[in-house]
Design a protein around this motif. Structure first.
Motif, short mmCIF file in Angstrom:
data_model
loop_
_atom_site.label_atom_id
_atom_site.label_comp_id
_atom_site.label_asym_id
_atom_site.label_seq_id
_atom_site.Cartn_x
_atom_site.Cartn_y
_atom_site.Cartn_z
N GLN A 181 53.95 -44.31 -19.83
CA GLN A 181 55.41 -44.31 -19.68
C GLN A 181 55.82 -44.55 -18.23
O GLN A 181 56.80 -45.24 -17.96
CB GLN A 181 55.98 -42.99 -20.19
CG GLN A 181 55.83 -42.79 -21.68
CD GLN A 181 56.13 -41.37 -22.11
OE1 GLN A 181 55.44 -40.43 -21.72
NE2 GLN A 181 57.16 -41.21 -22.91
N SER A 184 55.66 -48.17 -17.46
CA SER A 184 56.81 -48.88 -18.01
C SER A 184 58.02 -48.74 -17.11
O SER A 184 58.75 -49.72 -16.88
CB SER A 184 57.14 -48.35 -19.41
OG SER A 184 56.10 -48.64 -20.32
N GLU A 188 59.95 -51.78 -15.13
CA GLU A 188 61.38 -52.04 -15.32
C GLU A 188 62.13 -52.06 -13.98
O GLU A 188 63.06 -52.85 -13.79
CB GLU A 188 61.98 -50.98 -16.23
CG GLU A 188 61.53 -51.09 -17.68
CD GLU A 188 61.96 -49.89 -18.51
OE1 GLU A 188 62.70 -49.03 -17.97
OE2 GLU A 188 61.55 -49.81 -19.69
N LYS A 206 52.19 -55.93 -21.28
CA LYS A 206 53.57 -55.49 -21.47
C LYS A 206 54.26 -55.19 -20.14
O LYS A 206 55.43 -54.80 -20.12
CB LYS A 206 53.60 -54.24 -22.34
CG LYS A 206 52.96 -54.39 -23.71
CD LYS A 206 52.98 -53.08 -24.47
CE LYS A 206 52.29 -53.20 -25.81
NZ LYS A 206 52.28 -51.91 -26.55
N LEU A 207 53.55 -55.36 -19.03
CA LEU A 207 54.05 -54.92 -17.73
C LEU A 207 54.27 -56.08 -16.77
O LEU A 207 53.52 -57.05 -16.78
CB LEU A 207 53.06 -53.93 -17.10
CG LEU A 207 52.72 -52.67 -17.90
CD1 LEU A 207 51.56 -51.94 -17.25
CD2 LEU A 207 53.94 -51.76 -18.02
#
Length: 278
Positions: A181, A184, A188, A206-207
């Protein structure tokens, strides 16, 4: 959601309810309560190891994946049977006070400094302490787990080595969350962060983060298994804890650890260390 992830989530949620208390399995139970780090869960390593152990032994492992600090705190209260953690100083203190026994080396990987490809603080390929100095003096955003995990403990050591105290600074934000988390959030916000390599490799698609700092001796990340002391906590499943700890240092489990990640990522996420000197 994977069955084991669901169990870990459920048990962690129960621990937050008023009056709730996690109790280790009774000595004759086939259920083992494992307190471990989010890195072993988020990387997928537990999903490679635990079914194999359960099939071989008949035990059932219920996992609570938290920071190493929280896992060790559970051990101090007898709220788990066995720990798989990566915070050496806290581990040694646990054993010294008598709450943990048979601390054994299992594996290692390393910590890495991550950030956006633009690297606004210019930390790429700098030594870890110099990289954090550049982040702090330039006020680039840094995202910390801030959860007393093994990763957080290592991060605090690195800030000390850099001669900086980031607490309370506007550019230093703490999530209080696990590694996945936190990655993430850093992605962001296009911020810097510290991660174990295994979790990053498992989630990197995903990063929007790149490895900008690696290879320092100060970034070594070592994992040990510790049995919670049944002489202090009568409800601990001592037989189950010993069986799981023995499994982690066995040739079978060490071979799984050695190969884990190669097929997917082209390199292992962890390196087996059982039987090696500290």
């Amino acid at each position: 959601m994977h069955r084991r992830s669901f169990l870990g989530w459920t048990l962690a949620l129960m621990a937050t309810l008023p009056g709730a208390a996690l109790v280790a399995a009774p000595p004759t139970s086939k259920v083992i309560l494992l307190a471990t780090t989010t890195s072993t869960q988020d990387s997928g390593l537990l999903d490679a190891l635990i079914p194999r152990f359960e099939q071989q032994t008949g035990f059932v492992v219920k996992t609570i994946a938290v920071g190493s600090g929280q896992a060790i705190a559970m051990g101090k209260k007898g709220e788990a049977d066995v720990l798989l953690v990566h915070s050496p100083e806290a581990e040694k203190a646990l054993v010294a006070e008598g709450s943990g026994v048979n601390r054994r080396l299992v594996m290692h990987n390393d910590f890495i400094l991550l950030g956006p490809a633009t690297d606004p603080a210019g930390i790429r390929r700098r030594p870890a302490a110099a990289a954090l100095q550049a982040i702090g003096t330039g006020s680039a955003l840094f995202i910390s787990r801030g959860d007393n995990s093994g990763t957080h403990a290592q991060e605090k050591k690195l800030w000390k080595a850099a001669g900086l105290d980031p607490e309370g600074k506007a550019w230093y934000q703490q999530t209080g969350l696990g590694m996945g988390q936190t990655l993430s959030v850093a992605s962001e916000k296009r911020a810097y962060t510290l991660s174990d390599r295994g979790t990053y490799l498992a989630l990197r698609k995903k990063l929007g983060l790149e490895i900008l700092g690696e290879g320092d001796a100060s970034l070594l990340n070592v994992y040990h298994v510790i049995e919670v002391n049944p002489a202090r906590f009568s409800k601990v499943n001592a037989a189950g804890a010993r069986a799981f700890a023995d499994f982690l240092v066995s040739k079978d489990a060490q071979a799984v650890i050695k190969d884990f990640g190669i097929g997917t990522f082209g390199s292992p996420l962890f390196f087996p260390d059982a039987g090696k000197p500290e």
